[in-house]
Write an enzyme that holds these catalytic residues in place. Structure first.
Site: not given
Length: 275
Positions: A9, A167, A169, A240, A265-266
């Site tokens: 990000d 990722d 999604n 992910d 977040d990730h």
């Protein structure tokens, strides 16, 4: 070999930012560096079409002095500073690098979403799959992307075994997110997205984490950044993945998440495999 993949990000925010979140991100980069992976895949770099600046390259070298950098950014007609991918590869390797277009709906192929590395005995490829968006406004195009991407991986797999990360999604099964009942019409957990991920696996690939941990619950790779308590409550999603060709599954040693502390977040995901 050991590989790590992470939706960061924004590389710029991570390397030059001064916020508390930027400090959290740099702490994760330090943790990744300590693990000494052979290759690091990074998604959502959000760099300009010219790629990392000299300042970015210098900062990356501070974390990863023994790695070479390959990158792909969004270019016109796609949005500026959108999506983007990157690889950091130990200098002891000399892979062939390609930046494929897969025939996806415009302008997805110009958003810098895929980089592929060809090694002597396998392909390593990363993807930042398009999000279906608010109101699922991009769901139709996303389904075409999924078909094109599956065909692309299948073509690679005909030549050499494939290791794919990124990722994606999508949370594949109800076990892959904390609140499946509330999200059946949410981007990342629609029936259409889940069915396409099933088709991808059925094309000859293995979800390494779920293969090694078939019934483990409560392990996720993403927590909503805007929801302050998402990490505290472990209200996450596993979107992910490390995928491998079926014929590599017996060579898997580990497929895990890298702890990011309080950072939402990730989370980075790690694959350890005998190659």
């Amino acid at each position: 070999m050991k590989f790590i993949s992470w939706n960061i990000d924004s590389i710029n925010a991570a390397l030059t930012g001064t916020s508390a979140r930027a400090e959290e991100t740099r702490a994760v980069l330090k943790k990744i560096a300590e693990k000494q992976p052979d290759v690091i895949a990074i998604q959502e770099t959000k760099l300009s079409k010219d790629g990392p600046t000299k300042k970015h390259v210098a900062a990356l070298k501070n974390f990863f002095p023994e790695y070479q950098v390959f990158w792909r950014s969004s270019v016109e007609p796609a949005r500026k500073g959108y999506a983007g991918t990157m690889y950091l590869v130990k200098q002891t390797y000399d892979p062939k690098v390609t930046y494929p277009e897969i025939g996806a709906p415009a302008p997805m192929d110009q958003e810098g979403r895929i980089i592929t590395l060809e090694f002597p005995t396998f392909y390593l490829t990363e993807v930042y799959t398009p999000n279906s968006g608010n109101g699922l406004k991009r769901l139709a195009e996303r389904q075409i992307w999924d078909d094109c991407y599956r065909k692309y991986l299948h073509q690679l797999d005909q030549a050499k075994p494939v290791i794919a990360s990124g990722d994606f999604n999508v949370a594949h099964e109800e076990i892959d997110l904390a609140h499946p009942g509330n999200n059946h019409h949410s981007a990342g957990f629609t029936d259409e997205e889940r069915e396409h991920f099933t088709k991808l696996l059925d094309a000859g690939f293995v979800d390494t984490f779920r293969y090694l941990n078939p019934k483990v619950t409560g392990v996720y790779s993403w927590w909503a950044q805007r929801a302050v308590t998402s990490k505290q409550n472990n209200s996450g999603w596993r979107i992910d993945y490390w995928l491998v060709s079926d014929r590599l599954k017996d060579q898997l040693k580990a497929s895990t998440m890298v702890d990011t502390g309080e950072r939402r977040d990730h989370a980075p995901i790690l694959l350890d495999i005998d190659l």
